[in-house]
Design a protein around this motif. Structure first.
Motif: not given
Length: 184
Positions: A25-44
């Motif tokens: 996620l960080a490589e594709s959208v940058g660390w500023g856009a990586v949140t625990t919510r977004r990460l939780a959704e991405a890992v299901d």
């Protein structure tokens, strides 16, 4: 006992998935856009599952940084063994260019990781020692400070290259000049 071992493996696999996904996620959208919510959704998984592995998003970024520093150290070690200090410098800059978000996690983002102290995690000490091994033959005195100066120069180039502040056509010339000045 096999159940415990299975649980431990499942926990380790979840942790690896979280870190791998955070990095992607960080490589594709940058660390500023990586949140625990977004990460939780991405890992299901739910956010509490993430918090069962990491205190917060900064702890996740720090874990990615430690993984990255191990990769960077391995790249520098291999390069130095094959081609000396110049190859080490190119490996450092190449890693920064190929993995900008991981490089940012290691050296740019605010962190709880301790650099340059007795409490520093071993991957950070190993990375510094790898750079020092390349620089030390050229140090008349105080190889640690010369290592810090060399590392600072590489970091400056990596950061300025990434943000397109330096002429891309002169990347090799900058490395050559740095090595020539240091080894003269």
């Amino acid at each position: 006992m096999p159940t415990q071992s299975r649980r431990e493996r499942a926990r380790a696999e979840r942790r690896d998935l979280i870190l791998r996904t955070a990095r992607e996620l960080a490589e594709s959208v940058g660390w500023g856009a990586v949140t625990t919510r977004r990460l939780a959704e991405a890992v299901d998984y739910s956010q509490p599952v993430l918090y069962g592995h990491f205190k917060n998003m900064d702890a996740i970024a720090d874990a990615v940084a430690l993984q990255g520093v191990e990769e960077l150290t391995a790249a520098m070690r291999t390069a130095r063994a094959a081609g000396g200090l110049r190859a080490l410098a190119q490996a450092y800059l190449g890693y920064a260019a190929d993995h900008p978000a991981v490089y940012e996690a290691i050296f740019v983002r605010p962190t709880d990781l301790s650099f340059g102290t007795p409490d520093s995690p071993s991957p950070l000490k190993d990375a510094f020692e790898e750079i020092r091994a390349g620089v030390e033959p050229f140090a008349e005195t105080d190889p640690e400070t010369l290592t810090e100066v060399f590392w600072s120069a590489l970091h400056g180039q990596a950061t300025l290259n990434q943000t397109r502040r330096l002429r891309p056509s002169h990347t090799q010339a900058r490395v050559d000049l740095l090595i020539t000045r240091l080894t003269a």
